[in-house]
Write a protein that holds these residues in place. Structure first.
Motif, PDB file in Angstrom:
ATOM      1  N   GLN A 322       0.835  -1.209   0.000  1.00 26.01           N
ATOM      2  CA  GLN A 322       0.000   0.000   0.000  1.00 26.01           C
ATOM      3  C   GLN A 322       0.866   1.254   0.000  1.00 26.01           C
ATOM      4  O   GLN A 322       0.592   2.211  -0.718  1.00 26.01           O
ATOM      5  CB  GLN A 322      -0.907   0.013   1.239  1.00 26.01           C
ATOM      6  CG  GLN A 322      -2.107  -0.908   1.117  1.00 26.01           C
ATOM      7  CD  GLN A 322      -2.926  -0.907   2.401  1.00 26.01           C
ATOM      8  OE1 GLN A 322      -2.389  -1.087   3.488  1.00 26.01           O
ATOM      9  NE2 GLN A 322      -4.224  -0.706   2.273  1.00 26.01           N
ATOM     10  N   ARG A 323       1.918   1.222   0.823  1.00 21.78           N
ATOM     11  CA  ARG A 323       2.809   2.374   0.908  1.00 21.78           C
ATOM     12  C   ARG A 323       3.458   2.650  -0.452  1.00 21.78           C
ATOM     13  O   ARG A 323       3.571   3.781  -0.888  1.00 21.78           O
ATOM     14  CB  ARG A 323       3.868   2.162   1.991  1.00 21.78           C
ATOM     15  CG  ARG A 323       4.694   3.409   2.228  1.00 21.78           C
ATOM     16  CD  ARG A 323       5.394   3.481   3.578  1.00 21.78           C
ATOM     17  NE  ARG A 323       5.978   2.241   4.020  1.00 21.78           N
ATOM     18  CZ  ARG A 323       5.589   1.593   5.114  1.00 21.78           C
ATOM     19  NH1 ARG A 323       4.615   2.065   5.855  1.00 21.78           N
ATOM     20  NH2 ARG A 323       6.182   0.479   5.463  1.00 21.78           N
ATOM     21  N   GLY A 324       3.844   1.586  -1.134  1.00 24.15           N
ATOM     22  CA  GLY A 324       4.470   1.746  -2.452  1.00 24.15           C
ATOM     23  C   GLY A 324       3.520   2.410  -3.439  1.00 24.15           C
ATOM     24  O   GLY A 324       3.895   3.337  -4.161  1.00 24.15           O
ATOM     25  N   HIS A 325       2.276   1.963  -3.470  1.00 21.27           N
ATOM     26  CA  HIS A 325       1.293   2.567  -4.384  1.00 21.27           C
ATOM     27  C   HIS A 325       1.042   4.028  -4.024  1.00 21.27           C
ATOM     28  O   HIS A 325       0.963   4.896  -4.885  1.00 21.27           O
ATOM     29  CB  HIS A 325      -0.027   1.785  -4.344  1.00 21.27           C
ATOM     30  CG  HIS A 325       0.094   0.401  -4.914  1.00 21.27           C
ATOM     31  ND1 HIS A 325       0.581   0.171  -6.174  1.00 21.27           N
ATOM     32  CD2 HIS A 325      -0.218  -0.821  -4.402  1.00 21.27           C
ATOM     33  CE1 HIS A 325       0.566  -1.141  -6.402  1.00 21.27           C
ATOM     34  NE2 HIS A 325       0.104  -1.749  -5.351  1.00 21.27           N
ATOM     35  N   GLN A 326       0.908   4.256  -2.731  1.00 19.86           N
ATOM     36  CA  GLN A 326       0.651   5.625  -2.275  1.00 19.86           C
ATOM     37  C   GLN A 326       1.793   6.553  -2.684  1.00 19.86           C
ATOM     38  O   GLN A 326       1.565   7.657  -3.183  1.00 19.86           O
ATOM     39  CB  GLN A 326       0.505   5.595  -0.752  1.00 19.86           C
ATOM     40  CG  GLN A 326       0.173   6.917  -0.123  1.00 19.86           C
ATOM     41  CD  GLN A 326      -0.109   6.765   1.359  1.00 19.86           C
ATOM     42  OE1 GLN A 326      -1.182   6.367   1.765  1.00 19.86           O
ATOM     43  NE2 GLN A 326       0.879   7.069   2.179  1.00 19.86           N
ATOM     44  N   GLU A 327       3.019   6.078  -2.498  1.00 21.10           N
ATOM     45  CA  GLU A 327       4.173   6.917  -2.846  1.00 21.10           C
ATOM     46  C   GLU A 327       4.225   7.181  -4.351  1.00 21.10           C
ATOM     47  O   GLU A 327       4.559   8.273  -4.797  1.00 21.10           O
ATOM     48  CB  GLU A 327       5.474   6.259  -2.365  1.00 21.10           C
ATOM     49  CG  GLU A 327       5.656   6.459  -0.864  1.00 21.10           C
ATOM     50  CD  GLU A 327       6.818   5.659  -0.277  1.00 21.10           C
ATOM     51  OE1 GLU A 327       7.546   4.998  -1.059  1.00 21.10           O
ATOM     52  OE2 GLU A 327       6.979   5.694   0.956  1.00 21.10           O
ATOM     53  N   VAL A 375      -5.451   2.808  -3.790  1.00 24.74           N
ATOM     54  CA  VAL A 375      -5.037   3.983  -3.018  1.00 24.74           C
ATOM     55  C   VAL A 375      -6.292   4.741  -2.592  1.00 24.74           C
ATOM     56  O   VAL A 375      -7.201   4.975  -3.397  1.00 24.74           O
ATOM     57  CB  VAL A 375      -4.075   4.944  -3.773  1.00 24.74           C
ATOM     58  CG1 VAL A 375      -2.699   4.340  -3.948  1.00 24.74           C
ATOM     59  CG2 VAL A 375      -4.641   5.397  -5.093  1.00 24.74           C
ATOM     60  N   GLY A 376      -6.328   5.110  -1.321  1.00 27.41           N
ATOM     61  CA  GLY A 376      -7.438   5.909  -0.792  1.00 27.41           C
ATOM     62  C   GLY A 376      -6.884   7.235  -0.326  1.00 27.41           C
ATOM     63  O   GLY A 376      -6.030   7.281   0.552  1.00 27.41           O
ATOM     64  N   MET A 377      -7.338   8.328  -0.932  1.00 25.40           N
ATOM     65  CA  MET A 377      -6.718   9.633  -0.672  1.00 25.40           C
ATOM     66  C   MET A 377      -7.777  10.692  -0.394  1.00 25.40           C
ATOM     67  O   MET A 377      -8.852  10.683  -0.991  1.00 25.40           O
ATOM     68  CB  MET A 377      -5.949  10.107  -1.908  1.00 25.40           C
ATOM     69  CG  MET A 377      -4.716   9.313  -2.193  1.00 25.40           C
ATOM     70  SD  MET A 377      -3.479   9.708  -0.955  1.00 25.40           S
ATOM     71  CE  MET A 377      -2.286   8.491  -1.367  1.00 25.40           C
TER      72      MET A 377
END
Ligand SMILES: [Zn+2]
Length: 420
Positions: A322-327, A375-377
């Motif tokens: 998840q962190r990778g996608h978010q970044e 990703v949830g933003m």
């Protein structure tokens, strides 16, 4: 003869008087229309000064939104407009700054269509005064450019008609029976139902009108001719909801932190909000089909934020994937959110320290319940700047579209297996 002279003198005298404001028409404030909110504090007909306070009912959220119509203006005259935000000091048990109701520049319009900003006002503690020269007999003033339920419906209908790729649908009816308009946008058919799905929504907090303008900019760009918009709609099915909290938007209430919880603290199984319930069901179905890849929730932040920014997941709460996608999504966004209104450097989080109900915030519900490749933003677009008008907001919406197109050039579903 004598009477003619008397008449002439009287006419001259009347003209002379009427060049001052003494015989000007009376200024009148009304707010009994969709989205309207104003309680008159005082109208000084001689000084041509109007004083109001936001009229929202605190049980329906922070009473920081105001929007009213002013009649009786002499075209060309200068009006002083004062907003008193004393009622914000303590709302729903919270001490709130008057800043929430007092933008540096107020929104104004003489036709309820084109919205401009006044010059910066003069602030004095819990009140502010703006001065505006108006070339019309009627004008509308508001905290920010209004975007009411009829605007959402008109946008959905217009794009449904003008774009072969857009289709209007009703997300649900609200508790008060109002329709929640929504749209899907996709090009070229999705017969096997495997396309990536993107969800963009605005106005879980009714008073944050700028969020709907950002959303409008996004969806108008998406249905337009930009080759990158064409690319995005060929790769994805995009869902867009211009106003989630239709009821409070219609009644001119703030929505934020309403009792017992607001739309963005209402993402759980037994939620009382029909729009949230309908969104959760659709999102879950899309995720079960392994199609959902991005969820964007549009808001306006606090008064002191000068730039747009994303709330991201707290580092301890997301998986490595998840962190990778978010970044990657943030990196793509930084390339698109450029001058004159670039993304803020900092990326705050909405974890346990942010709000005791943090798990019920929509983007956090997404992070907890959807697959790792989603990703949830939350995108917060600053409202208290010289860019915070329809054109500036729509520019941010276009940039969001460009960021999504850039991010989704690589299908995030291909580099992982499902996590649940
Ligand atoms: Zn908000």
């Amino acid at each position: 003869m004598l009477s003619d002279i008397v008449k002439g003198v009287a006419a001259f005298f009347a003209i002379a008087v009427c060049t001052t404001t003494l015989c000007a028409e009376e200024l009148r404030v009304t707010s009994d229309f969709p989205g309207g909110s104003a309680q008159v504090v005082q109208i000084d007909q001689t000084a041509r000064r109007v004083s109001i306070r936001p009229a929202g009912d605190p049980q329906f959220g922070w009473p920081c939104w105001w929007y009213f119509r002013l009649d009786g203006i002499q075209p060309g005259e200068t009006i002083r407009l004062e907003v008193v935000a004393d009622q914000l000091k303590r709302t729903n048990g919270q001490a709130l700054s008057a800043n929430w109701a007092l933008p540096s520049r107020a929104a104004m319009s003489i036709d309820q269509k084109q919205w401009t900003q006044t010059q910066p006002g003069v602030r004095d503690k819990d009140r502010a005064v703006w001065t505006a020269k108006i070339d019309a007999t009627t004008a509308w003033f508001a905290w920010g450019p209004p975007f009411v339920p009829s605007d959402a419906e008109a946008l959905a209908k217009r794009l449904d008609k003008s774009s072969p790729h857009a289709k209007a649908f009703t997300l649900c009816r609200t508790r008060a029976g109002r329709v929640v308009p929504a749209l899907t946008v996709t090009e070229g058919g999705d017969d096997d139902g495997t396309r990536m799905a993107v969800w963009v929504q605005a106005r879980q907090h009714a008073w944050e009108s700028g969020a709907s303008w950002v959303g409008r900019g996004f969806v108008e760009w998406l249905t337009g001719d930009d080759p990158r918009a064409v690319q995005l709609r060929k790769q994805t099915v995009v869902y867009f909801v211009p106003i989630m909290d239709i009821d409070n938007t219609a009644t001119g209430n703030g929505g934020k932190n309403q009792r017992p919880y607001d739309h963005n603290r209402g993402w759980f199984a037994d939620t009382q909000w029909n729009a949230v319930k309908a969104a959760m069901q659709k999102l879950q179905a899309l995720d079960q089909q392994q199609r959902l890849v991005a969820f964007i929730d549009l808001h306006n932040p606090g008064a002191n934020s000068p730039r747009p920014y994303f709330y991201v997941a707290a580092p301890s709460l997301v998986s490595e994937q998840q962190r990778g996608h978010q970044e990657r999504f943030i990196a793509a966004s930084r390339l698109e959110f450029v001058e004159p209104w670039p993304l803020e450097k900092d990326l705050p989080t909405t974890g346990p320290q942010y709000d005791p109900l943090w798990k019920r915030i929509s983007a956090n519900w997404i992070r907890q319940n959807m697959r790792d490749h989603v990703v949830g933003m939350t995108l917060e677009t600053a409202w208290n700047t010289p860019h915070s008008h329809p054109t500036g907001y729509q520019m941010i919406g276009q940039r969001l579209g460009l960021a999504l197109e850039r991010y989704l050039r690589t299908d995030p579903r291909t580099d992982e297996s499902k996590n649940q």
